[in-house]
Design a protein around this motif. Sequence first.
Motif, mmCIF file in Angstrom:
data_model
loop_
_atom_site.group_PDB
_atom_site.id
_atom_site.type_symbol
_atom_site.label_atom_id
_atom_site.label_comp_id
_atom_site.label_asym_id
_atom_site.label_seq_id
_atom_site.Cartn_x
_atom_site.Cartn_y
_atom_site.Cartn_z
ATOM 1 N N ALA A 330 0.812 -1.160 -0.011
ATOM 2 C CA ALA A 330 0.166 0.068 -0.067
ATOM 3 C C ALA A 330 0.989 1.278 -0.040
ATOM 4 C CB ALA A 330 -0.915 0.024 1.293
ATOM 5 N N HIS A 335 -4.712 3.955 3.304
ATOM 6 C CA HIS A 335 -4.721 2.345 3.189
ATOM 7 C C HIS A 335 -3.564 1.779 4.221
ATOM 8 C CE1 HIS A 335 -6.264 1.642 -1.116
ATOM 9 N NE2 HIS A 335 -6.981 2.591 -0.232
ATOM 10 N N TYR A 358 -7.863 -4.062 3.271
ATOM 11 C CA TYR A 358 -7.331 -3.923 1.995
ATOM 12 C C TYR A 358 -6.149 -5.246 1.659
ATOM 13 C CZ TYR A 358 -8.341 0.675 2.215
ATOM 14 O OH TYR A 358 -9.244 1.810 2.519
#
Length: 555
Positions: A330, A335, A358
């Motif tokens: 990420a 995120h 995520y």
Amino acid sequence: MNYTKYRRYEPIPLPDRTWPDRIIEKAPIWCSVDLRDGNQALSVPMNMEKKLMMFKLLTDIGFKEIEVGFPSSAEIEYNFMRKLIEDKLIPEDVTVQVLVQAREHLIRRTFDSLKGVKNAVVHIYNSTSTSQRRLVFKKSRKEIIDIAVSGARLVKELGDAEENPGIRYEYSPESFTGTEMDFAAEICNAVIDVLQPTPDHQMVINLPATVEAHTPNIHADQIEWMCRHLDKRDSVQVSLHTHNDRGTGIAATELALLAGADRVEGTLFGNGERTGNADLVTIALNMFSQGIDPGLDFTDINYVRDVYRYCTGMDVHPRHPYVGELVYTAFSGSHQDAINKGMHARTDGESQIWDVPYLPIDPRDVGRSYKSIVRINSQSGKGGVAYIMDTEFGFSLPKAMHPEFGLLIQKETDKREEELVPEEIWAVFEENYLNTTVPFALEDVNVRMETDKASGKHMANVTGKILKNGKALDIEGRGNGPIDAFVHGLKQYVDFDFQFESFDEHAIKEGADAQAVAYISVITGDNRRVFGAGIDTDITFASYKAILSAINRVG
């Protein structure tokens, strides 16, 4: 864009379709076609050494059915089949599959290549689509059926002569997705009638999306329609072989499994002609992410990728699902913050069911590490930077410190216009917090604790020396603890107003040589918060270094 030259494929009339209400509950029968479809798509096909390496990889992963080639098409294909048999390289529980057109001399050559095999699938095919019939073969429906039936009869004759119950059969109406449904059922049933499969000796009817021509839901309708119209359904394994011309080969496969298919042919990472075949790695790990045993072992996905690269000369996209270099990474600040909190929640005793924002699967389950989950560029946030400092170097920065250090990193990435690797992030931390020895540096300090006679409180007395721009200065202070006393003694040499605000510390090593890091924040007269950090085997000395770090950073 002259879109009027293209026509829409019409949907299948199936108002009572059942597949939308189903879920995938178990893995299909997997068949790798890497050594056939995958190999024929390479600009430089695999040599014998690479074929053997790929075959070994596929068996190690757990494939029980592997299409090893087209033995009648070339000497290397024939010789590879013979080597597998003669050198006893085929595991007892693995069935090799060979592809052949429904043509007599090719079928006979194929059976020659199989002499001595224990388990094999002879896969015959001929093209059936309206376009192929009209433009390529210029034959009627009946003539196309005759080709398939003649091939099936010869295959059965030669198979029966071998008296080997381990030989089974597969038929593909090539370009199935461009074939009228009634004709596809008619030709498949004609072949079934010749081969006469039984529940104990099943055959495969493979329904290939040789060219992916329509949306995945229509493909699912086609498969459900065929499942209803095939004879001897309990003796037939319905197999999928989707290509990826529309970029939806995986979705088409998954929906077709809901529609009743039993088996899936495809390749590692979707290698294949044009836009490739269905990617078996992604399909299998999609199932894995839903709590289904895929029956394939991808616990060392990097090894699988590396062997694939060597054997094929192809690469794997950095954003490839589950496997790509960046897929567990990420860059976005929000995120990174969510991943950081999710990972910490697991270590704090959260449920063992995987639930990290995520990250659909735990990277460790496929042999990846957490090191690459968060990477830092100009889009990154403070949470991601803190995550790198924690996971890579063991520095758990106080939350209040995250914005300050995150801003330093953002300035660095903006200046460089590139990603920072963890070592470069550490260098920024070291330069700005640990190596700040101007104007103040620690020389020597002693602490003596005593009890105040008037109040009965424990008090600290600090004496020693510090350096200011290289000059030694005596320091003496008294306070309710070693840090408070040191701050009081230091103030006489600092030419701006500040107040001690917060203190955090933790160990960064274990054992006899354990070190500790201290984080100190001060508030200046103009209401700025500034952090400092210090490292030492003695936590008190680490705290003094952190105070001087903060003061130096204010200056």
